[in-house]
Design a protein around this motif. Structure first.
Motif, PDB file in Angstrom:
ATOM      1  N   ARG A 135      73.073  50.114  -2.583  1.00  0.00           N
ATOM      2  CA  ARG A 135      71.866  50.725  -3.150  1.00  0.00           C
ATOM      3  C   ARG A 135      71.067  49.708  -3.970  1.00  0.00           C
ATOM      4  O   ARG A 135      69.834  49.740  -3.985  1.00  0.00           O
ATOM      5  CB  ARG A 135      72.242  51.952  -3.991  1.00  0.00           C
ATOM      6  CG  ARG A 135      72.707  53.125  -3.146  1.00  0.00           C
ATOM      7  CD  ARG A 135      72.762  54.411  -3.955  1.00  0.00           C
ATOM      8  NE  ARG A 135      73.845  54.392  -4.924  1.00  0.00           N
ATOM      9  CZ  ARG A 135      75.089  54.778  -4.673  1.00  0.00           C
ATOM     10  NH1 ARG A 135      75.418  55.194  -3.457  1.00  0.00           N
ATOM     11  NH2 ARG A 135      76.018  54.744  -5.617  1.00  0.00           N
ATOM     12  N   VAL A 138      69.085  47.606  -1.579  1.00  0.00           N
ATOM     13  CA  VAL A 138      67.850  48.298  -1.182  1.00  0.00           C
ATOM     14  C   VAL A 138      66.755  48.048  -2.217  1.00  0.00           C
ATOM     15  O   VAL A 138      65.621  47.681  -1.879  1.00  0.00           O
ATOM     16  CB  VAL A 138      68.097  49.812  -1.016  1.00  0.00           C
ATOM     17  CG1 VAL A 138      66.769  50.550  -0.817  1.00  0.00           C
ATOM     18  CG2 VAL A 138      69.028  50.086   0.155  1.00  0.00           C
ATOM     19  N   GLU A 162      72.463  52.108   4.615  1.00  0.00           N
ATOM     20  CA  GLU A 162      71.507  51.243   3.923  1.00  0.00           C
ATOM     21  C   GLU A 162      71.156  50.025   4.777  1.00  0.00           C
ATOM     22  O   GLU A 162      69.979  49.623   4.849  1.00  0.00           O
ATOM     23  CB  GLU A 162      72.080  50.783   2.578  1.00  0.00           C
ATOM     24  CG  GLU A 162      72.187  51.888   1.532  1.00  0.00           C
ATOM     25  CD  GLU A 162      73.470  52.698   1.644  1.00  0.00           C
ATOM     26  OE1 GLU A 162      73.675  53.589   0.810  1.00  0.00           O
ATOM     27  OE2 GLU A 162      74.259  52.437   2.582  1.00  0.00           O
ATOM     28  N   LEU A 180      67.369  49.170   6.137  1.00  0.00           N
ATOM     29  CA  LEU A 180      66.672  47.940   5.778  1.00  0.00           C
ATOM     30  C   LEU A 180      66.326  47.102   7.010  1.00  0.00           C
ATOM     31  O   LEU A 180      65.259  46.480   7.064  1.00  0.00           O
ATOM     32  CB  LEU A 180      67.519  47.127   4.801  1.00  0.00           C
ATOM     33  CG  LEU A 180      67.661  47.741   3.402  1.00  0.00           C
ATOM     34  CD1 LEU A 180      68.683  46.976   2.578  1.00  0.00           C
ATOM     35  CD2 LEU A 180      66.313  47.771   2.686  1.00  0.00           C
ATOM     36  N   CYS A 200      60.795  54.893   7.257  1.00  0.00           N
ATOM     37  CA  CYS A 200      61.789  54.187   6.436  1.00  0.00           C
ATOM     38  C   CYS A 200      61.570  54.442   4.951  1.00  0.00           C
ATOM     39  O   CYS A 200      62.521  54.727   4.220  1.00  0.00           O
ATOM     40  CB  CYS A 200      61.726  52.686   6.715  1.00  0.00           C
ATOM     41  SG  CYS A 200      62.388  52.175   8.310  1.00  0.00           S
ATOM     42  N   ILE A 229      67.528  57.620   1.212  1.00  0.00           N
ATOM     43  CA  ILE A 229      68.207  56.480   0.585  1.00  0.00           C
ATOM     44  C   ILE A 229      67.283  55.796  -0.414  1.00  0.00           C
ATOM     45  O   ILE A 229      67.718  55.344  -1.478  1.00  0.00           O
ATOM     46  CB  ILE A 229      68.694  55.479   1.655  1.00  0.00           C
ATOM     47  CG1 ILE A 229      69.852  56.081   2.459  1.00  0.00           C
ATOM     48  CG2 ILE A 229      69.131  54.154   1.018  1.00  0.00           C
ATOM     49  CD1 ILE A 229      70.290  55.234   3.634  1.00  0.00           C
ATOM     50  N   ILE A 230      66.001  55.732  -0.081  1.00  0.00           N
ATOM     51  CA  ILE A 230      65.016  55.151  -0.994  1.00  0.00           C
ATOM     52  C   ILE A 230      64.546  56.192  -2.006  1.00  0.00           C
ATOM     53  O   ILE A 230      64.468  55.918  -3.205  1.00  0.00           O
ATOM     54  CB  ILE A 230      63.826  54.575  -0.214  1.00  0.00           C
ATOM     55  CG1 ILE A 230      64.275  53.332   0.563  1.00  0.00           C
ATOM     56  CG2 ILE A 230      62.667  54.231  -1.148  1.00  0.00           C
ATOM     57  CD1 ILE A 230      63.204  52.706   1.432  1.00  0.00           C
ATOM     58  N   ASN A 240      67.044  56.739  -4.783  1.00  0.00           N
ATOM     59  CA  ASN A 240      67.611  55.526  -5.389  1.00  0.00           C
ATOM     60  C   ASN A 240      67.336  55.505  -6.885  1.00  0.00           C
ATOM     61  O   ASN A 240      68.241  55.508  -7.699  1.00  0.00           O
ATOM     62  CB  ASN A 240      67.009  54.294  -4.704  1.00  0.00           C
ATOM     63  CG  ASN A 240      67.699  53.013  -5.073  1.00  0.00           C
ATOM     64  OD1 ASN A 240      67.728  52.633  -6.231  1.00  0.00           O
ATOM     65  ND2 ASN A 240      68.261  52.337  -4.083  1.00  0.00           N
TER      66      ASN A 240
END
Length: 314
Positions: free
Chosen positions: A198, A201, A234, A238, A256, A261-262, A265
């Motif tokens: 994370r 990212v 992740e 990416l 994306c 996940i983003i 975060n």
């Protein structure tokens, strides 16, 4: 003021009087009783605190700490200073509270208690985050260093994560990159690889925010050395994000940066993603030829704010 508060203040004043008697010397009493004075000042501080007379409480606790310093009781003096600082916090005297907590931390370090010294700095940082953000960053980083002295990586990574979040908030991106590298190293030492991923990212998004696609690609390639990263969600995200920028694929790019996940975060990290311009959008004025825009440049919001995000940087 209630009868109980008035009673507590009178009691506190009695303890102040007793403390002053302990300090006085005379023909038959050649030295001050600093231990006794410290005890009475501490009792006075608690009485004033219970009465919510925070100004009197802060002064009493500070005097208790000063008395303990006279008797070389560094640890107890530091704790008294911390109590005084908390009273100042109630009065919104942030600078004074932070100053006392710094002094308390120094005493605890000198006493040989780096973990307690770090905790004092943590308290100071929390108090001044909103008003003295750079000071809070410095305090969190110093607290991290103190935790590392005792090999307390879990506590250290919590401090460094808070510092990174605040650096992103202040848009000090180069500082944030250095701090996140330290954060990654600490998570790696703890073998907390999901947390490492994370932070990766977040790091790559910062590189993209700075317009440095080369550094973003290098960070991605280097990260494949972490166990499990190449096959992680992740890692896949990416890879798709960086490919979409190279290929000028706006649809994949938008997908994306909307990925949970983003989004989940950290608030500051999600803002970075939101400000990245899709690769197929031309920059106004600066790109009149109609060529593809730069995904690494800040632009208008690319997706709606989903509210509170998680706080992986903490």
């Amino acid at each position: 003021m209630s009868n109980r508060s008035e009673s507590k203040i009178r009691e506190g004043l009695q303890h102040i009087g007793a403390a002053e008697k302990c300090i006085k010397t005379s023909l038959f009493k050649w030295s001050a009783d600093w231990d006794g004075a410290a005890s009475e000042y501490s009792k006075a501080g608690n009485c004033f605190k219970n009465a919510k007379s925070y100004e009197q409480a802060s002064k009493a606790f500070k005097k208790a700490g000063d008395a303990q310093l006279k008797s070389q009781a560094l640890y107890h003096a530091a704790k008294s200073y911390e109590q005084a600082a908390l009273m100042l916090k109630e009065l919104n005297r942030v600078d004074d509270a932070v100053h006392l907590l710094r002094q308390a931390s120094d005493m605890l370090s000198e006493h040989g208690s780096p973990a307690s010294a770090a905790q004092a700095l943590n308290r100071a940082a929390r108090i001044c985050e909103a008003t003295k953000t750079q000071t809070a960053i410095d305090l969190y980083l110093r607290a991290c260093s103190l935790h590392q002295i005792e090999d307390k990586a879990s506590e250290a990574v919590e401090c460094v994560g808070k510092a990174a979040r605040l650096q992103l908030k202040l848009k000090k991106y180069m500082d944030a990159l250095n701090t996140m590298q330290e954060q990654r190293n600490l998570y790696h030492s703890l073998e907390k690889y999901p947390s490492v991923f994370r932070v990766i990212v977040a790091t790559i998004l910062v590189h993209l925010k700075l317009g440095d696609e080369v550094a973003a690609d290098k960070c991605f390639r280097d990260s494949t050395e972490y166990p499990g990263f190449a096959s992680s969600e992740e890692g896949a995200l990416l890879e798709d994000l960086l490919n979409s920028i190279r290929d000028g694929d706006s649809d994949v790019f938008q997908k994306c940066i909307r990925n949970p996940i983003i989004l989940h975060n950290d608030n500051e990290v999600a803002k970075l993603a939101r400000d990245l311009r899709p690769p197929s959008v031309a920059l106004p004025d600066s790109n009149p030829s109609g060529d593809s825009g730069n995904a690494l440049e800040p632009g208008h919001d690319n997706f709606e704010d989903d509210g509170d995000m998680g706080d992986v940087l903490n």
